[in-house]
Design an enzyme around this catalytic site. Sequence first.
Site, short mmCIF file in Angstrom:
data_model
loop_
_atom_site.label_atom_id
_atom_site.label_comp_id
_atom_site.label_asym_id
_atom_site.label_seq_id
_atom_site.Cartn_x
_atom_site.Cartn_y
_atom_site.Cartn_z
N HIS A 1 -7.08 9.91 -2.13
CA HIS A 1 -6.59 9.71 -0.76
C HIS A 1 -7.55 10.26 0.31
O HIS A 1 -7.79 9.61 1.34
CB HIS A 1 -5.22 10.37 -0.62
N TYR B 1 3.44 9.86 0.82
CA TYR B 1 4.35 9.22 1.78
C TYR B 1 5.82 9.54 1.44
O TYR B 1 6.71 9.26 2.24
CB TYR B 1 4.13 7.70 1.85
N ASP C 1 0.85 -1.20 0.00
CA ASP C 1 0.00 0.00 0.00
C ASP C 1 0.88 1.25 0.00
O ASP C 1 1.62 1.50 0.95
CB ASP C 1 -0.89 0.01 1.26
N LYS D 1 -2.07 6.33 -4.19
CA LYS D 1 -3.17 7.27 -3.89
C LYS D 1 -2.87 8.67 -4.43
O LYS D 1 -1.73 9.14 -4.35
CB LYS D 1 -3.41 7.35 -2.37
P1 NDP Z 1 -0.61 0.42 11.83
O1 NDP Z 1 -1.89 0.22 12.52
O2 NDP Z 1 -0.21 -0.48 10.73
O3 NDP Z 1 0.49 0.46 12.94
C1 NDP Z 1 1.85 0.66 12.67
C2 NDP Z 1 2.59 0.62 13.99
O4 NDP Z 1 2.48 -0.69 14.57
C3 NDP Z 1 4.07 0.90 13.85
O5 NDP Z 1 4.48 1.62 14.99
C4 NDP Z 1 4.69 -0.49 13.84
O6 NDP Z 1 6.02 -0.43 14.31
C5 NDP Z 1 3.79 -1.22 14.82
N1 NDP Z 1 3.70 -2.68 14.60
C6 NDP Z 1 3.66 -3.34 13.42
N2 NDP Z 1 3.55 -4.66 13.62
C7 NDP Z 1 3.49 -4.85 14.96
C8 NDP Z 1 3.38 -5.99 15.77
N3 NDP Z 1 3.28 -7.21 15.25
N4 NDP Z 1 3.37 -5.82 17.12
C9 NDP Z 1 3.45 -4.58 17.67
N5 NDP Z 1 3.56 -3.45 16.93
C10 NDP Z 1 3.58 -3.59 15.59
O7 NDP Z 1 -0.62 1.97 11.34
P2 NDP Z 1 -0.46 2.74 10.00
O8 NDP Z 1 -0.93 4.11 10.28
O9 NDP Z 1 0.90 2.60 9.45
O10 NDP Z 1 -1.51 2.06 9.02
C11 NDP Z 1 -1.17 1.03 8.11
C12 NDP Z 1 -1.05 1.55 6.70
O11 NDP Z 1 -2.30 2.04 6.23
C13 NDP Z 1 -0.12 2.76 6.52
O12 NDP Z 1 1.24 2.44 6.63
C14 NDP Z 1 -0.57 3.26 5.17
O13 NDP Z 1 -0.04 2.44 4.13
C15 NDP Z 1 -2.08 3.09 5.28
N6 NDP Z 1 -2.77 4.29 5.80
C16 NDP Z 1 -3.64 4.95 4.97
C17 NDP Z 1 -4.29 6.08 5.39
C18 NDP Z 1 -5.22 6.78 4.47
O14 NDP Z 1 -5.56 7.95 4.73
N7 NDP Z 1 -5.66 6.14 3.40
C19 NDP Z 1 -4.12 6.63 6.75
C20 NDP Z 1 -3.24 5.83 7.56
C21 NDP Z 1 -2.61 4.72 7.10
P3 NDP Z 1 7.30 -0.95 13.46
O15 NDP Z 1 7.20 -0.40 12.08
O16 NDP Z 1 8.44 -0.40 14.24
O17 NDP Z 1 7.22 -2.45 13.50
C1 1BO Z 2 -2.18 12.71 5.91
C2 1BO Z 2 -2.07 11.27 6.34
C3 1BO Z 2 -2.10 10.34 5.24
C4 1BO Z 2 -1.99 8.95 5.69
O1 1BO Z 2 -2.37 8.09 4.67
#
Ligand code: NDP
Ligand code: 1BO
Length: 316
Positions: free
Chosen positions: A110, A48, A43, A77
């Site tokens: 997005h 980003y 994704d 996106k």
């Molecule tokens: P997540 O819910 O995926 O959480 C990410 C966090 O969880 C990081 O701190 C990561 O740390 C930690 N983590 C990952 N695996 C584990 C595990 N097994 N145990 C404990 N902690 C863990 O959050 P995101 O906000 O990153 O959401 C996922 C994805 O969704 C984004 O990366 C993006 O691609 C998308 N997204 C889209 C949005 C939109 O507006 N369309 C908004 C937000 C996100 P570490 O990396 O150190 O392992």
């Molecule tokens: C502005 C935040 C975007 C995460 O997908």
Amino acid sequence: MQTLSFRNGDQIPTLGLGTWKTDNQTIKPVIRQALKIGYRHIDCAAVYGNENGIGEALAEALTEKEVQRDELWITSKLWNNAHKANDVAPALKKSLQDLQLDYLDLYLIHWPVAVKPEVGFPQSDDDYLSLEQLPITETWQAMEACVDAGLIKHIGVSNFSVPKLQGLVKHSRIKPEVNQVELHPLLQQPEMKKYCDSEDIKLIAYAPLGSGDRPAFFLEENSPVPLELPLIKEIAIAHSATPAQVLLAWGMQRGTIVIPKSIKAERMKENLAASELKLSTEALEQIQSLDQHCRLLNGKIWKGPYNYEYLWDEKE
Ligand code: NDP
Ligand code: 1BO
């Protein structure tokens, strides 16, 4: 790898890798590692700032024949400053160039938030264009044209409320096939799920682990942490699994697609293995009771016309 089918038979893996909050240098080895571990769905998003690094990793893996292009599912996106009809294809082509790909499997609007083309991240009310000034249908028709041109296989949206989706469905030639929204046990959005199921729109769950590393501008004091919920921990122990696996398995078992982000190989493996976990009916019922309609990424970063009510079509 579990998949869900699109109307044309294309298959999207129900677990993908999130890539937000990871810079270009860091992301390249992460993507190489993820592909080796078995991830086939990535994704991405222009905003980003790391599609270049992802593209280098994909190009190397494809050249070395570690994977074939048709085994991959790559989403990107459209950012908020490229909603004008003439700006959509150039923004898409920039993502394709950075990702070193000829086509995307999925391209999403997005946010239902438009800012002026010269603005990256809005700083003042004057930076915004309202949806009346720049209707989503204008952006959507340009997305449809990119499908016609063979640059994208599927199109959808992100952060759309049910009323905004309904409006788009009514006025689209190609119906949106995906809505990517925040989903986890504290924000289950049952009405959204019901509506999307009825229209065959797939839900991709972002922040499925609660986005613990989200930037400060998204953090609010005393926000609950899905990974720390006692019930999630109890269910994890009862299923010989980890809390992260419980959150992800719950998302997949209710028919959504999850895209956890991790830059750590061990966690990437742990998260991918959630596909094998089957939660009991009792556990699923218990998790249902956790819903608080709690948005961790509540969109309050947007100003101008985009207050909470306008954005989500609900009272705060
Ligand atoms: P997540 O819910 O995926 O959480 C990410 C966090 O969880 C990081 O701190 C990561 O740390 C930690 N983590 C990952 N695996 C584990 C595990 N097994 N145990 C404990 N902690 C863990 O959050 P995101 O906000 O990153 O959401 C996922 C994805 O969704 C984004 O990366 C993006 O691609 C998308 N997204 C889209 C949005 C939109 O507006 N369309 C908004 C937000 C996100 P570490 O990396 O150190 O392992
Ligand atoms: C502005 C935040 C975007 C995460 O997908």
